[in-house]
Design a protein around this motif. Structure first.
Motif, mmCIF file in Angstrom:
data_model
loop_
_atom_site.group_PDB
_atom_site.id
_atom_site.type_symbol
_atom_site.label_atom_id
_atom_site.label_comp_id
_atom_site.label_asym_id
_atom_site.label_seq_id
_atom_site.Cartn_x
_atom_site.Cartn_y
_atom_site.Cartn_z
ATOM 1 N N PHE A 1 0.777 -1.153 -0.299
ATOM 2 C CA PHE A 1 0.103 -0.108 0.012
ATOM 3 C C PHE A 1 0.896 1.320 0.072
ATOM 4 O O PHE A 1 0.110 2.371 0.212
ATOM 5 N N MET A 2 2.131 1.135 -0.250
ATOM 6 C CA MET A 2 2.736 2.513 -0.142
ATOM 7 C C MET A 2 2.807 2.952 -1.567
ATOM 8 O O MET A 2 3.212 4.346 -1.703
ATOM 9 N N ASN A 3 2.227 2.253 -2.450
ATOM 10 C CA ASN A 3 2.019 2.857 -3.659
ATOM 11 C C ASN A 3 0.912 3.991 -3.748
ATOM 12 O O ASN A 3 0.681 4.889 -4.805
ATOM 13 N N LEU A 4 0.258 4.107 -2.668
ATOM 14 C CA LEU A 4 -0.744 5.374 -2.433
ATOM 15 C C LEU A 4 0.058 6.363 -1.957
ATOM 16 O O LEU A 4 -0.565 7.566 -1.827
ATOM 17 N N ILE A 5 1.163 6.289 -1.116
ATOM 18 C CA ILE A 5 1.729 7.322 -0.575
ATOM 19 C C ILE A 5 3.005 8.149 -1.593
ATOM 20 O O ILE A 5 2.998 9.248 -1.632
ATOM 21 N N ILE A 6 3.874 7.154 -2.119
ATOM 22 C CA ILE A 6 4.984 7.669 -2.872
ATOM 23 C C ILE A 6 4.558 8.558 -4.016
ATOM 24 O O ILE A 6 5.144 9.597 -4.338
ATOM 25 N N PRO A 7 3.666 8.049 -4.797
ATOM 26 C CA PRO A 7 3.249 8.822 -5.770
ATOM 27 C C PRO A 7 2.803 10.285 -5.599
ATOM 28 O O PRO A 7 2.872 11.263 -6.082
ATOM 29 N N VAL A 8 1.965 10.121 -4.444
ATOM 30 C CA VAL A 8 1.481 11.228 -3.969
ATOM 31 C C VAL A 8 2.746 12.476 -3.628
ATOM 32 O O VAL A 8 2.659 13.670 -3.997
ATOM 33 N N VAL A 9 3.551 11.974 -2.804
ATOM 34 C CA VAL A 9 4.903 12.595 -2.370
ATOM 35 C C VAL A 9 5.540 13.156 -3.634
ATOM 36 O O VAL A 9 6.019 14.316 -3.703
ATOM 37 N N LEU A 10 5.646 12.387 -4.854
ATOM 38 C CA LEU A 10 6.249 12.869 -5.917
ATOM 39 C C LEU A 10 5.755 13.944 -6.776
ATOM 40 O O LEU A 10 6.003 14.774 -7.246
ATOM 41 N N ARG A 11 4.323 13.579 -6.762
ATOM 42 C CA ARG A 11 3.411 14.644 -7.432
ATOM 43 C C ARG A 11 3.619 16.022 -6.653
ATOM 44 O O ARG A 11 3.682 17.019 -7.453
ATOM 45 N N LYS B 1 -4.596 11.175 -12.875
ATOM 46 C CA LYS B 1 -5.151 10.018 -13.309
ATOM 47 C C LYS B 1 -4.408 8.879 -12.653
ATOM 48 O O LYS B 1 -4.917 7.762 -12.145
ATOM 49 N N ILE B 2 -2.937 8.989 -12.581
ATOM 50 C CA ILE B 2 -2.134 8.108 -12.006
ATOM 51 C C ILE B 2 -2.541 8.195 -10.498
ATOM 52 O O ILE B 2 -2.649 6.968 -9.948
ATOM 53 N N LEU B 3 -2.707 9.016 -9.734
ATOM 54 C CA LEU B 3 -3.166 9.021 -8.567
ATOM 55 C C LEU B 3 -4.424 8.526 -8.120
ATOM 56 O O LEU B 3 -4.750 7.886 -7.253
ATOM 57 N N SER B 4 -5.258 8.852 -9.104
ATOM 58 C CA SER B 4 -6.695 8.393 -9.018
ATOM 59 C C SER B 4 -6.597 6.597 -9.156
ATOM 60 O O SER B 4 -7.432 5.968 -8.261
ATOM 61 N N LEU B 5 -5.774 6.181 -10.169
ATOM 62 C CA LEU B 5 -5.653 4.790 -10.019
ATOM 63 C C LEU B 5 -5.269 4.187 -8.726
ATOM 64 O O LEU B 5 -5.865 2.998 -8.456
#
Length: 206
Positions: free
Chosen positions: A104-114, A132-136
């Motif tokens: 579930f870190m895929n929910l955190i790291i993309p948000v941080v990079l965004r 779109k990627i964050l929504s996914l």
């Protein structure tokens, strides 16, 4: 005498990749123009000419057509078919692979990079791609969490499969969802390289 894009590029000792980085035009688009498959949009031609420090009327496309025949050559409006994704979109997409190591870190790291890349993702095209990627990953995390809770309950009362498995059924469930996520990430990476619209099946929630 007019020269082709390849002639100008080689004159300045630039590789296709270097020209792509200098002009903010994708490598694939440059390859298509040099091979004669595409003439490029007016926006793309303008970007390439600016990067090579030449006037548009100095350039001859590989099919022999002068870009003077193109209309609205000075228009700053970008053609969506030639839209180029920022490299940071690729980083945001691939960062979600951390879920392979940390659930579930895929929910955190993309948000941080965004958030980190927010200044470079200001145009509408790249901002929409990032969202779109964050929504996914929000949808995937919610659906996966529900499945992980529902699977043991359903198995307890209906299937009884878990009684014969050494590894708990919810772990198998998570692995299946994880494999699906990896495949989607790889498909998204391919769509980014091909400059296609991303994740059209994912509802926007960002």
């Amino acid at each position: 005498m007019k020269k082709t894009l390849k002639q100008f590029r080689t004159h300045y000792h630039l590789s296709q990749q270097q020209l792509a980085e200098k002009s903010a035009v994708s490598l694939r688009t440059i390859q298509r123009i040099e091979s004669g498959v595409s003439t490029g949009s007016p926006y793309v031609i303008r970007q390439l000419c600016d990067a090579l420090h030449i006037a548009p009327d100095e350039l001859m496309l590989t099919n022999g057509a002068s870009i003077l025949n193109q209309q609205n050559i000075t228009s700053p409006v970008k053609d969506e078919s030639d839209a180029v994704y920022d490299n940071n979109i690729k980083y945001i997409n691939f960062s979600a692979l951390i879920a392979l190591c940390l659930p579930f870190m895929n929910l955190i790291i993309p948000v941080v990079l965004r958030y980190i890349f927010r200044k470079s993702l200001t145009d509408k095209h790249n901002k929409a791609a990032a969202n779109k990627i964050l929504s996914l990953h929000i949808w995937w995390s919610v659906v996966t969490l529900i499945a992980l809770i529902a699977t043991p309950v359903a198995d307890l009362y209906l299937f009884k499969i878990g009684e014969v498995l050494e590894i708990p059924l919810f772990i198998w469930c998570y692995l299946l969802f994880l494999i699906a996520l990896v495949l989607i990430i790889l498909k998204t990476a391919n769509d980014i390289n091909r400059e296609k619209e991303l994740l059209i099946f994912v509802p926007n929630i960002v």
